[in-house]
Design a protein around this motif. Structure first.
Motif, PDB file in Angstrom:
ATOM      1  N   LEU A 147      41.795 -26.364  14.364  1.00  0.00           N
ATOM      2  CA  LEU A 147      43.090 -26.477  14.123  1.00  0.00           C
ATOM      3  C   LEU A 147      43.667 -25.004  14.057  1.00  0.00           C
ATOM      4  N   VAL A 148      44.687 -24.696  14.885  1.00  0.00           N
ATOM      5  CA  VAL A 148      45.425 -23.180  14.699  1.00  0.00           C
ATOM      6  C   VAL A 148      46.804 -23.798  14.625  1.00  0.00           C
ATOM      7  N   PHE A 149      47.520 -22.883  13.701  1.00  0.00           N
ATOM      8  CA  PHE A 149      48.818 -23.135  13.398  1.00  0.00           C
ATOM      9  C   PHE A 149      49.461 -21.745  12.992  1.00  0.00           C
ATOM     10  N   THR A 150      50.734 -21.778  12.888  1.00  0.00           N
ATOM     11  CA  THR A 150      51.416 -20.660  12.143  1.00  0.00           C
ATOM     12  C   THR A 150      52.222 -20.992  11.021  1.00  0.00           C
ATOM     13  N   ALA A 151      52.613 -19.892  10.412  1.00  0.00           N
ATOM     14  CA  ALA A 151      53.437 -20.200   9.021  1.00  0.00           C
ATOM     15  C   ALA A 151      53.796 -18.872   8.677  1.00  0.00           C
ATOM     16  N   PRO A 152      55.247 -18.946   7.999  1.00  0.00           N
ATOM     17  CA  PRO A 152      55.751 -17.733   7.555  1.00  0.00           C
ATOM     18  C   PRO A 152      54.987 -17.297   6.418  1.00  0.00           C
ATOM     19  N   PRO A 153      54.903 -15.790   6.443  1.00  0.00           N
ATOM     20  CA  PRO A 153      54.088 -15.378   5.295  1.00  0.00           C
ATOM     21  C   PRO A 153      54.663 -15.707   3.853  1.00  0.00           C
ATOM     22  N   GLN A 154      55.675 -15.961   3.679  1.00  0.00           N
ATOM     23  CA  GLN A 154      56.455 -16.506   2.241  1.00  0.00           C
ATOM     24  C   GLN A 154      55.870 -17.748   1.851  1.00  0.00           C
ATOM     25  N   GLN A 155      55.078 -18.521   2.927  1.00  0.00           N
ATOM     26  CA  GLN A 155      54.701 -19.547   2.592  1.00  0.00           C
ATOM     27  C   GLN A 155      53.091 -19.782   2.336  1.00  0.00           C
ATOM     28  N   SER A 156      52.300 -18.609   2.284  1.00  0.00           N
ATOM     29  CA  SER A 156      50.871 -18.382   2.035  1.00  0.00           C
ATOM     30  C   SER A 156      50.507 -19.271   0.959  1.00  0.00           C
ATOM     31  N   ALA A 157      50.938 -19.192  -0.306  1.00  0.00           N
ATOM     32  CA  ALA A 157      50.758 -19.906  -1.324  1.00  0.00           C
ATOM     33  C   ALA A 157      50.601 -21.210  -1.101  1.00  0.00           C
ATOM     34  N   ALA A 158      51.963 -22.011  -0.391  1.00  0.00           N
ATOM     35  CA  ALA A 158      51.627 -23.352  -0.212  1.00  0.00           C
ATOM     36  C   ALA A 158      50.759 -23.844   0.907  1.00  0.00           C
ATOM     37  N   VAL A 159      50.565 -22.853   1.724  1.00  0.00           N
ATOM     38  CA  VAL A 159      49.526 -23.230   2.834  1.00  0.00           C
ATOM     39  C   VAL A 159      47.932 -23.298   1.976  1.00  0.00           C
ATOM     40  N   MET A 160      47.702 -22.271   1.329  1.00  0.00           N
ATOM     41  CA  MET A 160      46.470 -22.311   0.501  1.00  0.00           C
ATOM     42  C   MET A 160      46.216 -23.423  -0.501  1.00  0.00           C
ATOM     43  N   GLU A 161      47.461 -23.866  -1.077  1.00  0.00           N
ATOM     44  CA  GLU A 161      47.527 -24.798  -2.013  1.00  0.00           C
ATOM     45  C   GLU A 161      47.298 -26.284  -1.060  1.00  0.00           C
ATOM     46  N   ALA A 162      47.577 -26.512   0.065  1.00  0.00           N
ATOM     47  CA  ALA A 162      47.626 -27.422   0.873  1.00  0.00           C
ATOM     48  C   ALA A 162      45.928 -27.674   1.675  1.00  0.00           C
ATOM     49  N   THR A 216      40.373 -28.301   3.196  1.00  0.00           N
ATOM     50  CA  THR A 216      40.034 -27.885   4.466  1.00  0.00           C
ATOM     51  C   THR A 216      39.940 -26.200   4.411  1.00  0.00           C
ATOM     52  N   PRO A 217      38.946 -25.821   5.184  1.00  0.00           N
ATOM     53  CA  PRO A 217      39.052 -24.383   5.087  1.00  0.00           C
ATOM     54  C   PRO A 217      40.254 -23.807   6.079  1.00  0.00           C
ATOM     55  N   VAL A 218      40.714 -22.839   5.410  1.00  0.00           N
ATOM     56  CA  VAL A 218      41.955 -22.000   6.067  1.00  0.00           C
ATOM     57  C   VAL A 218      41.769 -20.634   6.046  1.00  0.00           C
ATOM     58  N   THR A 219      41.672 -20.017   7.289  1.00  0.00           N
ATOM     59  CA  THR A 219      41.632 -18.474   7.364  1.00  0.00           C
ATOM     60  C   THR A 219      42.515 -17.939   8.186  1.00  0.00           C
ATOM     61  N   ARG A 220      43.190 -16.898   7.549  1.00  0.00           N
ATOM     62  CA  ARG A 220      44.368 -16.008   8.386  1.00  0.00           C
ATOM     63  C   ARG A 220      43.557 -15.437   9.487  1.00  0.00           C
ATOM     64  N   ILE A 221      44.135 -15.460  10.488  1.00  0.00           N
ATOM     65  CA  ILE A 221      43.516 -14.710  11.838  1.00  0.00           C
ATOM     66  C   ILE A 221      44.527 -13.653  12.510  1.00  0.00           C
ATOM     67  N   GLY A 222      45.608 -13.779  12.015  1.00  0.00           N
ATOM     68  CA  GLY A 222      46.498 -12.866  12.699  1.00  0.00           C
ATOM     69  C   GLY A 222      48.016 -13.046  12.261  1.00  0.00           C
ATOM     70  N   THR A 223      49.005 -12.200  13.009  1.00  0.00           N
ATOM     71  CA  THR A 223      50.323 -12.313  12.762  1.00  0.00           C
ATOM     72  C   THR A 223      50.907 -12.576  14.130  1.00  0.00           C
ATOM     73  N   VAL A 224      52.066 -13.240  13.968  1.00  0.00           N
ATOM     74  CA  VAL A 224      53.063 -13.406  15.171  1.00  0.00           C
ATOM     75  C   VAL A 224      54.127 -12.179  15.073  1.00  0.00           C
ATOM     76  N   ARG A 225      54.483 -11.885  16.300  1.00  0.00           N
ATOM     77  CA  ARG A 225      55.378 -10.711  16.108  1.00  0.00           C
ATOM     78  C   ARG A 225      56.328 -11.025  17.352  1.00  0.00           C
ATOM     79  N   ALA A 226      57.563 -10.472  17.311  1.00  0.00           N
ATOM     80  CA  ALA A 226      58.469 -10.652  18.400  1.00  0.00           C
ATOM     81  C   ALA A 226      58.288  -9.644  19.608  1.00  0.00           C
ATOM     82  N   ALA A 227      57.157  -9.845  20.149  1.00  0.00           N
ATOM     83  CA  ALA A 227      56.795  -8.877  21.311  1.00  0.00           C
ATOM     84  C   ALA A 227      56.007 -10.019  22.460  1.00  0.00           C
ATOM     85  N   GLN A 228      56.077  -9.377  23.835  1.00  0.00           N
ATOM     86  CA  GLN A 228      55.134 -10.302  24.794  1.00  0.00           C
ATOM     87  C   GLN A 228      53.759  -9.759  24.585  1.00  0.00           C
TER      88      GLN A 228
END
Length: 75
Positions: free
Chosen positions: A19-34, A40-52
């Motif tokens: 499963l791949v998903f995005t979440a705002p950085p300020q929700q990091s603690a909530a994601v890790m708690e979930a 469920t193992p969760v690994t941050r793999i990148g950052t979404v930026r406003a660019a093509q």
């Protein structure tokens, strides 16, 4: 094999079923708690930026050249 070849296969080869998903950085603690609550193992793999396009960087933030493509089921 060189590290570039290994990165190419890791980024574009094979069948990946995770499963791949995005979440705002300020929700990091909530994601890790979930993740902990659901065991469920969760690994941050990148950052979404406003660019093509896709920009691949290494652990030191250096941009890696990429010429690989994934299989396109719709092509």
């Amino acid at each position: 094999q060189s590290i570039a070849i290994q990165n190419q296969f890791a980024a574009s080869g094979g069948d990946d079923y995770e499963l791949v998903f995005t979440a705002p950085p300020q929700q990091s603690a909530a994601v890790m708690e979930a993740a902990r609550a659901s065991q469920t193992p969760v690994t941050r793999i990148g950052t979404v930026r406003a660019a093509q396009g896709l920009q691949v960087v290494d652990a030191h933030g250096q941009v890696l050249a990429h010429r690989f493509k994934s299989f396109d089921h719709f092509a």
